[in-house]
Design a protein around this motif. Structure first.
Motif, mmCIF file in Angstrom:
data_model
loop_
_atom_site.group_PDB
_atom_site.id
_atom_site.type_symbol
_atom_site.label_atom_id
_atom_site.label_comp_id
_atom_site.label_asym_id
_atom_site.label_seq_id
_atom_site.Cartn_x
_atom_site.Cartn_y
_atom_site.Cartn_z
ATOM 1 N N UNK A 23 0.829 -1.215 0.000
ATOM 2 C CA UNK A 23 0.000 0.000 0.000
ATOM 3 C C UNK A 23 0.861 1.263 0.000
ATOM 4 N N UNK A 24 2.069 1.164 -0.535
ATOM 5 C CA UNK A 24 2.916 2.335 -0.663
ATOM 6 C C UNK A 24 3.726 2.691 0.564
ATOM 7 N N UNK A 25 3.726 1.845 1.578
ATOM 8 C CA UNK A 25 4.521 2.086 2.777
ATOM 9 C C UNK A 25 5.662 1.081 2.835
ATOM 10 N N UNK A 26 6.604 1.308 3.736
ATOM 11 C CA UNK A 26 7.789 0.457 3.823
ATOM 12 C C UNK A 26 7.716 -0.394 5.085
ATOM 13 N N UNK A 27 7.675 -1.717 4.949
ATOM 14 C CA UNK A 27 7.705 -2.579 6.144
ATOM 15 C C UNK A 27 8.995 -2.365 6.923
ATOM 16 N N UNK A 28 8.911 -2.468 8.230
ATOM 17 C CA UNK A 28 10.073 -2.206 9.072
ATOM 18 C C UNK A 28 10.129 -3.223 10.198
ATOM 19 N N UNK A 29 11.296 -3.886 10.327
ATOM 20 C CA UNK A 29 11.489 -4.824 11.428
ATOM 21 C C UNK A 29 11.479 -4.086 12.770
ATOM 22 N N UNK A 30 12.004 -2.856 12.786
ATOM 23 C CA UNK A 30 12.015 -2.105 14.039
ATOM 24 C C UNK A 30 10.598 -1.762 14.481
ATOM 25 N N UNK A 31 9.720 -1.456 13.512
ATOM 26 C CA UNK A 31 8.323 -1.193 13.870
ATOM 27 C C UNK A 31 7.650 -2.453 14.402
ATOM 28 N N UNK A 32 7.944 -3.594 13.775
ATOM 29 C CA UNK A 32 7.371 -4.853 14.242
ATOM 30 C C UNK A 32 7.847 -5.169 15.655
ATOM 31 N N UNK A 33 9.134 -4.913 15.922
ATOM 32 C CA UNK A 33 9.661 -5.153 17.268
ATOM 33 C C UNK A 33 9.005 -4.219 18.283
ATOM 34 N N UNK A 34 8.793 -2.956 17.885
ATOM 35 C CA UNK A 34 8.133 -2.016 18.790
ATOM 36 C C UNK A 34 6.699 -2.458 19.078
ATOM 37 N N UNK A 35 6.020 -2.996 18.057
ATOM 38 C CA UNK A 35 4.665 -3.513 18.278
ATOM 39 C C UNK A 35 4.674 -4.626 19.319
ATOM 40 N N UNK A 36 5.637 -5.543 19.179
ATOM 41 C CA UNK A 36 5.716 -6.657 20.124
ATOM 42 C C UNK A 36 6.002 -6.169 21.540
ATOM 43 N N UNK A 37 6.934 -5.212 21.659
ATOM 44 C CA UNK A 37 7.260 -4.687 22.982
ATOM 45 C C UNK A 37 6.047 -3.990 23.605
ATOM 46 N N UNK A 38 5.297 -3.243 22.790
ATOM 47 C CA UNK A 38 4.103 -2.590 23.305
ATOM 48 C C UNK A 38 3.054 -3.587 23.771
ATOM 49 N N UNK A 39 2.878 -4.662 22.985
ATOM 50 C CA UNK A 39 1.926 -5.711 23.386
ATOM 51 C C UNK A 39 2.358 -6.359 24.693
ATOM 52 N N UNK A 40 3.660 -6.664 24.804
ATOM 53 C CA UNK A 40 4.162 -7.289 26.025
ATOM 54 C C UNK A 40 3.987 -6.374 27.229
ATOM 55 N N UNK A 41 4.228 -5.057 27.029
ATOM 56 C CA UNK A 41 4.051 -4.116 28.135
ATOM 57 C C UNK A 41 2.595 -4.063 28.578
ATOM 58 N N UNK A 42 1.668 -4.074 27.613
ATOM 59 C CA UNK A 42 0.256 -4.059 27.963
ATOM 60 C C UNK A 42 -0.172 -5.302 28.719
ATOM 61 N N UNK A 43 0.348 -6.454 28.300
ATOM 62 C CA UNK A 43 0.006 -7.707 28.991
ATOM 63 C C UNK A 43 0.570 -7.715 30.408
ATOM 64 N N UNK A 44 1.817 -7.219 30.563
ATOM 65 C CA UNK A 44 2.407 -7.166 31.902
ATOM 66 C C UNK A 44 1.600 -6.243 32.808
ATOM 67 N N UNK A 45 1.144 -5.103 32.262
ATOM 68 C CA UNK A 45 0.329 -4.197 33.072
ATOM 69 C C UNK A 45 -0.978 -4.872 33.477
ATOM 70 N N UNK A 46 -1.611 -5.575 32.528
ATOM 71 C CA UNK A 46 -2.860 -6.273 32.853
ATOM 72 C C UNK A 46 -2.618 -7.346 33.913
ATOM 73 N N UNK A 47 -1.519 -8.078 33.768
ATOM 74 C CA UNK A 47 -1.214 -9.126 34.755
ATOM 75 C C UNK A 47 -0.941 -8.524 36.127
ATOM 76 N N UNK A 48 -0.330 -7.333 36.139
ATOM 77 C CA UNK A 48 -0.045 -6.705 37.436
ATOM 78 C C UNK A 48 -1.332 -6.329 38.157
#
Length: 217
Positions: A23-48
């Motif tokens: 769709x005219x954008x550039x895939x980025x491994x760093x963006x994918x890693x940031x997505x994963x880190x954000x998901x993990x942070x949200x899950x840790x907050x929920x677990x807390x």
């Protein structure tokens, strides 16, 4: 359950990152890693929040904060470079910092920094054009430079045929300048053709008064 949710969201993030290439954008491994880190942070907050007492709750919160901080490193660097380019006006591009390339968008071309033919500082931009109808690159400045008098930059066209005299090796450089106040059509933007001759340093000067007068609207 938290691990299962993390795996699902991470897979979804990778999939949507992959789709950006269509769709005219550039895939980025760093963006994918940031997505994963954000998901993990949200899950840790929920677990807390499930921990009523004990030392585990603050540990989970701190881990989540640490993951968000790690994910914020790259966006912070991007914002810092944006600020640095804004502070460097009236210079819109110097190429002295590698991160300046984030403001450039190649189209059927490749951009990189080079020490060859630098006329101010130690670095210049090398633009390798690929065979296509309109290869080139676009710069999105970090600040408003419309109040200045002249846009000036240096160009050097590399020879591509050792058997042809340099004077007969030329290329038309098309300079297009447009902004959000106009639609970008040919009659509603600044459009100028500059003839480049191979093997010769050329300084291109464009009065901004001509840029202001170019749009039809």
């Amino acid at each position: 359950r938290g691990v299962a949710v993390l795996l699902f969201l991470s897979a979804a993030g990778l999939f949507f990152e992959y789709l950006q290439g269509f769709v005219g954008r550039s895939p980025s491994w760093s963006d994918a890693a940031a997505n994963m880190l954000g998901c993990a942070a949200g899950i840790l907050w929920f677990q807390s929040r499930q921990q009523r007492k004990g030392a585990l709750r603050p540990v989970l919160v701190l881990l989540g904060v640490a993951l968000v901080a790690i994910a914020s490193i790259e966006p912070s660097r991007v914002l810092l470079e944006h600020f640095r380019q804004w502070r460097s006006l009236p210079t819109v591009a110097s190429f002295e910092r590698a991160r300046e390339l984030q403001h450039w968008h190649p189209h059927h071309s490749r951009i990189r920094r080079t020490r060859d033919h630098a006329t101010a500082g130690r670095w210049a931009l090398r633009l390798d054009l690929f065979p296509s109808q309109w290869p080139g690159a676009a710069l999105v400045p970090a600040g408003n430079w419309s109040e200045y008098a002249t846009l000036r930059f240096d160009c050097w066209l590399a020879p591509w045929n050792s058997e042809t005299p340099l004077s007969e090796q030329s290329l038309d450089l098309i300079v297009k300048i447009e902004d959000a106040a106009h639609d970008g059509e040919h009659s509603d933007r600044f459009h100028q053709r500059v003839a480049l001759t191979a093997g010769r340093q050329q300084t291109i000067s464009i009065p901004l008064a001509e840029v202001r007068a170019a749009p039809a609207h």
